[in-house]
Design an enzyme around this catalytic site. Structure first.
Site, short mmCIF file in Angstrom:
data_model
loop_
_atom_site.label_atom_id
_atom_site.label_comp_id
_atom_site.label_asym_id
_atom_site.label_seq_id
_atom_site.Cartn_x
_atom_site.Cartn_y
_atom_site.Cartn_z
N ASP A 348 0.84 -1.19 0.00
CA ASP A 348 0.00 0.00 0.00
C ASP A 348 0.88 1.24 0.00
O ASP A 348 1.96 1.25 0.60
CB ASP A 348 -0.89 0.04 1.25
N GLU A 389 -5.69 14.21 7.78
CA GLU A 389 -5.83 15.13 6.65
C GLU A 389 -6.79 16.26 6.98
O GLU A 389 -6.54 17.44 6.70
CB GLU A 389 -6.31 14.37 5.40
N PHE A 416 -16.70 10.40 4.92
CA PHE A 416 -16.19 9.90 3.65
C PHE A 416 -16.64 8.47 3.44
O PHE A 416 -16.73 7.68 4.39
CB PHE A 416 -14.66 9.97 3.67
N ALA A 418 -16.15 5.13 0.37
CA ALA A 418 -15.46 4.72 -0.85
C ALA A 418 -16.35 4.91 -2.08
O ALA A 418 -15.87 5.07 -3.20
CB ALA A 418 -15.04 3.26 -0.75
N SER A 423 -16.39 13.98 1.48
CA SER A 423 -16.99 14.19 2.80
C SER A 423 -17.29 15.67 2.92
O SER A 423 -16.99 16.46 2.02
CB SER A 423 -16.02 13.74 3.90
N ASP A 558 -4.20 -4.08 6.94
CA ASP A 558 -4.72 -3.98 8.30
C ASP A 558 -6.24 -3.95 8.37
O ASP A 558 -6.82 -4.12 9.43
CB ASP A 558 -4.17 -2.72 9.01
N ASP A 562 -8.84 -5.88 3.51
CA ASP A 562 -7.55 -6.47 3.12
C ASP A 562 -7.53 -7.98 3.34
O ASP A 562 -6.65 -8.67 2.81
CB ASP A 562 -6.40 -5.86 3.94
#
Length: 717
Positions: A348, A389, A416, A418, A423, A558, A562
Site C-alpha cells: 500500500d 488530513e 467519507f 469509498a 466528505s 490492516d 484487506d
C-alpha cells in the site's frame, strides 16, 4: 472520516514505532543468563534415541559412537585385529570420545538456539498474568471473573488502570492503551470502535484512560501472546519444505557414503591378500587394519556432511527467533521461509511507502475566488473531519484567520465513503459543503447545475505532478478551489527497493490516487510498478496475476477489506492494530504495526536461506579435504600413499586430526548459524558465485590447514 482518494488503505494511518530498529528489536528483553549451562544439560537430554533419530546424519554418528565404544571394550569383536590390542583400544577410545563430543556439539547448537527462544518466551510470559475481568452479562450487569474463564464472544468492560484481560475488539468507548509490554513503544495508542486499525486490543496491555467495552476474540491459550510464546519456544516448529528437502538430500548422501564405506572391507581383504603375496604378510595386515570397524566408522563420519547436519536445526530455529525478535508472530516456519522465496511485494502507498499523514500544504483558488474564500469553505467542509488530513486542513485554514459562520451544533458532518469519495458538512440552512476527489466533486457540482471551470484540470495536473493529492472543494454548486495534500515518501525506501530489485524481487505499489499522482510517487519511491485508483478487489487480482506466473507474493494490510488479499498472498503480514479479520487471514502479525516491516521479513527469510546454503556448501566442501587427510594414510599399503599431500604423520594421527576438526567446526560455526550469514542484496547467480568462492573454496582450504596443525600438535606417530 476516510481518505478521499486512497481507497486501498485505512483512513487513519497506523502508529509507526519511533526510534531505530535496533532499539526496539528485542521486546521485551530476554534474560540470557544461564543460557549455556541449560544448553549443556539439554545436549545430554537430546542423546535420547527417540530425539536423536529426528536428525538422520547425526543419528548415524550417534550409532557409530556406540559401535566404537563397544570395539573399545573388545577390539577383536568383529574380527581379529593384526595390531597391538592396547594400542588399538586406545585408538578406538579416542575415536569414541571424539564422536561423542561431535554429537554433543550438534545437540549443543540446537539447544542454544532453542534456549534463546525459551528465554524470550519466559520474558513474554512475564507480561501475561491472570487478571480479574469485568464481564458484561446479557442483562447488562457486570460480574468479576478470572481472565482465564473468558471465551470468544464474551463482552468485558475495562476502566483506566485495568489490564486488558484478553485479545479483543473495542465495541464502545475510547481510551489510551499502553502497549509497551509487547511492542516496546512507550507512546500510548488511542483505541476506539469502528476503525480498521484502532479497534483491536491485545491481552496483557494496560488501559491508561477512560473506559472501553471489548468483545473477546480469542479463547484462553490462543491469544497473540500465547501464539508468540509457542512460536519462540519451538512448540509449533515444523520443518519447512526447503529444510525437509535438504534433510532428504543429507540423508541420501549419508546412505551413499554408508554403502561406499561398507563395501571397503571385502575389497580391502582381496587387495590385502594380493599384497601379501608380493610384499609380505605385514603389508597385507596393515591394509586389513585400515579396514577395521572403528577406522571405517571414522571414515564414514568424516565423509558425511556432519557440519550442516549438526547445524541445520539450529539455523531454522534461529530464523524463527529473529522473526520473533522483530515482534512478528508467524503461524509457522513455513511462513518465515516463504519470505525468502518471495518474488513480488505488493505494498500500500499510504503508511507503507509514504508517511501516511498527508498534510494540507496549499489552497489553490479557482472560479474567481480568493485564497481566503477557499480556506473558509475548506474549514466548513472539515470541521467534523477527525482524520489527520482533515485536521491539517483546519490548521492551514486557521492560518488565514478565517472561521465558520454557522452553528456547528446544528450542522451535520458527512463522513467519507469509498462510494462517494468525498466528505463534508450539511449546514443548518440546507446548504452543503463538500471536499473530495476531483472527479467526485465535479459530479456533485454538475448534479446541481453548477459550472466546472476549465482551470480545475490545470490545478489538478499541477498538484498531481508534484506527487500530492488534489482535493476539490465546493459550496453547493459553486466550485471554490483545490486543496493540495502533500504526501511524503519515507526516507531510504528507494535504496531498499533497489536492493530488492537486485535480488530479483518485484515491488508493486497500490494506491487509490489518480494515475498522475501515483506515477510521481512510484518514481520517487523507486517501485517497479503501480496500480492507481485501486480497489480492494484490485489487490486480489494483482496477487492472482503474479501467482499465475509462478511467483510467490507477499503483501501487508490492516483492514477488513484487506483480509481476502492477505489470505490469497503466500505471505500475508497483518498489523496488530488492524481488524480481527485481517489478523486471522494473514500468516504473520506485526505487533509493532509497522507496514514497512514486510521488507525486513523478506530480508530475514532470504538470510535464512542464504545461511543454510552457505553452511551446506562449506560442509560438503570440507569432505574433499578430509578425503585427502584420511584415505591416503589408512590405505597407503594399497599404493595410494602418494596422495597424502598433507604429509600427515600416520594413519592414526590423520584419523584423529580429521575427527577433531570435524567435531570442533560445529561449535565454531554456532555463532554464524544463530546470527546468520551477513545479508547482501545479490542476485541468485551472484549469490551462488559468492557462496562457491567463499564457503566452497574456503571449505576446502580451512580443513587442510586445521587438520595439518592438529596433526603437528598431536603426539601420535
Amino acid at each position: 472520516m476516510g481518505s478521499y482518494t486512497d481507497q486501498s488503505s485505512s483512513s487513519r494511518p497506523p502508529r509507526i514505532p519511533q526510534g531505530s530498529r535496533d532499539t526496539r528489536r528485542h521486546t521485551p528483553k530476554a534474560d540470557m543468563r544461564g543460557l549455556y549451562q541449560r544448553a549443556i544439560r539439554e545436549s545430554f537430554v537430546k542423546l535420547n534415541p527417540r530425539i536423536a533419530v529426528k536428525n538422520p546424519v547425526m543419528f548415524v554418528v550417534w550409532l557409530g559412537t556406540i559401535v566404537t565404544f563397544i570395539v573399545t571394550i573388545d577390539p577383536n569383536l568383529f574380527g581379529v585385529i593384526q595390531a597391538d590390542i592396547n594400542q588399538q583400544r586406545l585408538l578406538n577410545g579416542l575415536i569414541t570420545l571424539i564422536l561423542f563430543f561431535t554429537v554433543l556439539f550438534a545437540n549443543f547448537a540446537e539447544a542454544v538456539a532453542e534456549g534463546r527462544g525459551k528465554a524470550q518466551a519466559d520474558a513474554l510470559k512475564a507480561t501475561r498474568s491472570d487478571t480479574i475481568a469485568r464481564k458484561v452479562q446479557a442483562n447488562g450487569s457486570i460480574t468479576e471473573i478470572n481472565s482465564t474463564e473468558l471465551r470468544r464472544g464474551d463482552v468485558v468492560k475495562a476502566i483506566a488502570g485495568d489490564m486488558i484481560p484478553a485479545d479483543g475488539e473495542v465495541i464502545a468507548g475510547i481510551g489510551s492503551v499502553d502497549e509497551s509490554a509487547i511492542t516496546g513503544e512507550s507512546a500510548p495508542v488511542l483505541k476506539q470502535p469502528g476503525t480498521d486499525i484502532a479497534s483491536s486490543v491485545t491481552g496483557g496491555t494496560r488501559l491508561l484512560s477512560d473506559e472501553l467495552t471489548i468483545r473477546i476474540t480469542a479463547d484462553p491459550g490462543q491469544g497473540f501472546i500465547d501464539r508468540m510464546i509457542a512460536l519462540v519456544e519451538g512448540a509449533e516448529r515444523t520443518k519447512t519444505p526447503n529444510e525437509i528437502a535438504l534433510t532428504v538430500l543429507l540423508a541420501v548422501l549419508t546412505q551413499v557414503f554408508l554403502i561406499v564405506v561398507s563395501t571397503i572391507p571385502p575389497f580391502a581383504g582381496y587387495i590385502a591378500n594380493f599384497i601379501s603375496t608380493i610384499y609380505g604378510a605385514e603389508a597385507g595386515n596393515s591394509l586389513r587394519a585400515g579396514a577395521s570397524v572403528a577406522i571405517l566408522i571414522s571414515l564414514l563420519v568424516a565423509l558425511i556432511p556432519t557440519t550442516i547436519g549438526g547445524l541445520l536445526s539450529a539455523i531454522g530455529i534461529a530464523g524463527m527467533d529473529r522473526v520473533a525478535q522483530f515482534n512478528v508472530i508467524a503461524t509457522s516456519g513455513r511462513a518465515v521461509e516463504a519470505c525468502g522465496d518471495i518474488n513480488t511485494l505488493v505494498l500500500d502507498k499510504t503508511g507503507t511507502i509514504t508517511l501516511g499523514n498527508r498534510m494540507a500544504d496549499e489552497f489553490i483558488p479557482l472560479n474567481g475566488h480568493s485564497v481566503e474564500d477557499v480556506a473558509r469553505v475548506s474549514l466548513a467542509a472539515s470541521v467534523f473531519d477527525d482524520t489527520p488530513e482533515g485536521k491539517s486542513i483546519v490548521g492551514l485554514a486557521e492560518k488565514y484567520r478565517v472561521g465558520v459562520d454557522f452553528d456547528t451544533s446544528l450542522a451535520e458532518g458527512v463522513e467519507f465513503s469509498a462510494k462517494t469519495r468525498m466528505s463534508g458538512t450539511d449546514l443548518p440552512n440546507g446548504k452543503q459543503v463538500r471536499k473530495g476527489a476531483v472527479d467526485a466533486i465535479k459530479g456533485f457540482v454538475r448534479s446541481r447545475n453548477g459550472r466546472v471551470p476549465g482551470e480545475l484540470d490545470a490545478a489538478y495536473e499541477r498538484v498531481s505532478r508534484l506527487g500530492g493529492t488534489p482535493l476539490a472543494v465546493c459550496f453547493d454548486n459553486d466550485l471554490y478551489g483545490v486543496i493540495y495534500l502533500k504526501d511524503i515518501v519515507k526516507p531510504g525506501l528507494r535504496e531498499r527497493f533497489d536492493q530488492l530489485r537486485r535480488m530479483g524481487v518485484k515491488t508493486i505499489m497500490l494506491t487509490g490516487d489518480n494515475r498522475i499522482t501515483a506515477s510521481v510517487i512510484a518514481q520517487e519511491a523507486g517501485v517497479d510498478d503501480f496500480i492507481a485508483e485501486a480497489t480492494p478487489e484490485d489487490k486480489i487480482e494483482v496477487i492472482r496475476s503474479e501467482q499465475s506466473q509462478g511467483k510467490l507474493v507477499a503483501m501487508t494490510g490492516d483492514g477488513t477489506n484487506d483480509a481476502p488479499a492477505l489470505a490469497q498472498a503466500n505471505v500475508g503480514l497483518a498489523m496488530n492494530s488492524g481488524t480481527q479479520a485481517a489478523k486471522e487471514a494473514a500468516n504473520m502479525v506485526d505487533l509493532d504495526s509497522d507496514p514497512t516491516k514486510l521488507i525486513d521479513l523478506v530480508t530475514i527469510g532470504k538470510q535464512l536461506l542464504i545461511t543454510r546454503g552457505a553452511l551446506t556448501t562449506f560442509s560438503i566442501a570440507n569432505d574433499i579435504a578430509k578425503y585427502f587427510a584420511i584415505i591416503p594414510t589408512i590405505f597407503a599399503a594399497a599404493g595410494i600413499g602418494a596422495l597424502n599431500i598433507m604429509a600427515l604423520k600416520s594413519a592414526q594421527s590423520a584419523i584423529i586430526s580429521a575427527l577433531i576438526y570435524n567435531a570442533l567446526i560445529i561449535p565454531a560455526l554456532i555463532p554464524l548459524a544463530l546470527k546468520g550469514v551477513k545479508f547482501r542484496p545479490l542476485t541468485a547467480d551472484q549469490l551462488l558465485q559468492r557462496n562457491i568462492l567463499l564457503y566452497g573454496v574456503g571449505g576446502i582450504i580451512a580443513p587442510f590447514i586445521a587438520i595439518k596443525l592438529i596433526d603437528i600438535i598431536l603426539p601420535l606417530s
